[in-house]
Design an enzyme around this catalytic site. Structure first.
Site, PDB file in Angstrom:
ATOM      1  N   ASN A 281      -3.750  -3.811  -4.195  1.00 42.02           N
ATOM      2  CA  ASN A 281      -3.499  -3.126  -5.605  1.00 42.02           C
ATOM      3  C   ASN A 281      -4.309  -2.120  -5.923  1.00 42.02           C
ATOM      4  OD1 ASN A 281      -1.367  -5.088  -5.367  1.00 42.02           O
ATOM      5  ND2 ASN A 281      -2.537  -6.847  -6.473  1.00 42.02           N
TER       6      ASN A 281
ATOM      7  N   ASP B  23      -4.862  -1.800  -9.230  1.00 45.94           N
ATOM      8  CA  ASP B  23      -4.745  -1.879 -10.634  1.00 45.94           C
ATOM      9  C   ASP B  23      -5.993  -2.380 -11.062  1.00 45.94           C
ATOM     10  OD1 ASP B  23      -4.873  -4.668 -10.078  1.00 45.94           O
ATOM     11  OD2 ASP B  23      -2.649  -4.786  -9.888  1.00 45.94           O
TER      12      ASP B  23
ATOM     13  N   HIS C 224      -6.294   0.412  -1.105  1.00 44.83           N
ATOM     14  CA  HIS C 224      -5.592   1.486  -1.079  1.00 44.83           C
ATOM     15  C   HIS C 224      -6.258   2.313  -2.291  1.00 44.83           C
ATOM     16  CE1 HIS C 224      -1.931  -0.515   0.864  1.00 44.83           C
ATOM     17  NE2 HIS C 224      -2.615   0.208   1.782  1.00 44.83           N
TER      18      HIS C 224
ATOM     19  N   CYS D 203     -13.082  14.096  -6.427  1.00 47.21           N
ATOM     20  CA  CYS D 203     -12.668  15.690  -6.101  1.00 47.21           C
ATOM     21  C   CYS D 203     -12.617  15.791  -4.701  1.00 47.21           C
ATOM     22  CB  CYS D 203     -13.727  16.310  -6.703  1.00 47.21           C
ATOM     23  SG  CYS D 203     -13.514  18.224  -6.288  1.00 47.21           S
TER      24      CYS D 203
ATOM     25  N   CYS E  32     -15.581  18.847  -3.506  1.00 49.70           N
ATOM     26  CA  CYS E  32     -16.978  18.731  -3.711  1.00 49.70           C
ATOM     27  C   CYS E  32     -17.506  17.051  -3.360  1.00 49.70           C
ATOM     28  CB  CYS E  32     -17.497  19.263  -4.758  1.00 49.70           C
ATOM     29  SG  CYS E  32     -17.397  18.389  -6.263  1.00 49.70           S
TER      30      CYS E  32
ATOM     31  N   GLY F 108       0.474 -12.911  -2.534  1.00 48.64           N
ATOM     32  CA  GLY F 108       1.525 -11.804  -3.242  1.00 48.64           C
ATOM     33  C   GLY F 108       1.608 -10.742  -2.200  1.00 48.64           C
TER      34      GLY F 108
ATOM     35  N   SER G 216       3.812  -8.833   1.133  1.00 51.07           N
ATOM     36  CA  SER G 216       4.832  -9.197   1.863  1.00 51.07           C
ATOM     37  C   SER G 216       4.294  -9.197   3.536  1.00 51.07           C
ATOM     38  CB  SER G 216       5.904  -7.751   1.925  1.00 51.07           C
ATOM     39  OG  SER G 216       5.005  -6.718   2.256  1.00 51.07           O
TER      40      SER G 216
ATOM     41  N   ALA H  86       2.027 -16.965  -8.168  1.00 50.48           N
ATOM     42  CA  ALA H  86       0.584 -16.859  -7.738  1.00 50.48           C
ATOM     43  C   ALA H  86      -0.354 -17.706  -8.719  1.00 50.48           C
ATOM     44  CB  ALA H  86       0.058 -15.275  -7.459  1.00 50.48           C
TER      45      ALA H  86
HETATM   46 ZN   LIG Z   1     -15.320  19.046  -7.286  1.00 52.44          ZN
END
Ligand SMILES: [Zn+2]
Length: 254
Positions: free
Chosen positions: A104, A106, A121, A129, A132, A189, A191, A234
């Site tokens: 997640n 979040d 993820h 950025c 840089c 939770g 798959s 959950a």
């Molecule tokens: Zn930058």
């Protein structure tokens, strides 16, 4: 509350022995009001991921990708950690959970107080950025085109892994080290279908871990990988597990 079943007692006894690594997916945050992106009513129904969530789309038209992320941030700003996140935090505090690897984006494990979290993820609340390497908080203001910019003049991107990007090396290495060292894996939770995240519980099992799975429905892992399947929400199952672990007392604090 979830009933205390023989399977739940057995799972709690394993967890109380310590060395637990949790792998969480979208299902743990649904009860926080964050729909699974891939579900009906989820993000991908309103924003075609091929137009809004690929690294090529970001490079070509960052404003289009940021239109989607504004919606993500709007949903996240209304969400709070739920008892499942809090139970994992309590199990970490008790010394039995060694880390949480989450798919997640979040930030809810961190907001619940978990300290050792791998955002496999990426994290929507952290920007970077690509040119840089500078990092900015998610609150960094956007320009008139809806895109926040780096001091170097380039568009900033959430650290979220877009389609076409690989898992950042640090997250991959930390997740694999946790999987390799786990005595017990607690899958919550997910798959078990999204690679390469889905291979982490398999990797842990091959290294000798037992696998406890908490999901509403059986998943791709249930038949071949999972040792103990605990069906249910959950929040209910993890609260019951944490209560049972507390009742048993913690046997190991490694
Ligand atoms: Zn930058």
């Amino acid at each position: 509350m979830s009933r205390i079943t023989p399977s739940l007692e057995q799972a709690a006894a394993r967890i109380a022995e310590g060395g637990v690594v949790a792998f969480s997916g979208a299902g743990i945050s649904v009860e926080s009001g964050i729909p699974d992106f891939r579900s009906g009513g989820g993000l991908w129904e309103r924003f075609d991921p091929m137009d809004h969530a690929t690294i090529d789309a970001f490079r070509a038209a960052p404003a289009r990708v940021w239109a989607m992320f504004r919606e993500v941030h709007r949903v996240l700003s209304r969400s709070e950690p739920n008892p499942a996140h809090h139970s994992l935090m309590e199990l970490e505090r008790a010394g039995v959970v060694q880390g949480v690897v989450t798919q997640n984006i979040d930030n809810l494990h961190q907001r619940a107080g978990s300290r050792r979290v791998v955002d496999y993820h990426g994290n929507a609340q952290l920007l970077h950025c690509l040119w840089c390497g500078a990092r900015y908080p998610g609150s960094h203001p956007a320009d008139e085109d809806g895109v926040p910019y780096c001091a170097c003049g380039r568009p900033l991107k959430p650290t979220v892994v877009l389609f076409g990007e690989i898992i950042p090396r640090e997250a991959r290495e930390r997740a694999e080290a946790l999987a390799a060292s786990a005595r017990t894996v607690l899958v919550v939770g997910t798959s078990g279908l999204v690679e390469p995240a889905a291979s982490l519980p398999v990797m842990a099992r091959e290294a000798g871990a037992s696998v406890i799975e908490v999901n509403l429905e059986p998943s791709a892992l249930t038949d071949g990988v999972t040792d103990i399947f605990l069906p249910g929400r959950a929040s209910e199952v993890l609260s019951a597990l944490q209560g049972e672990v507390a009742r048993l007392g913690v046997r190991s604090r490694d």
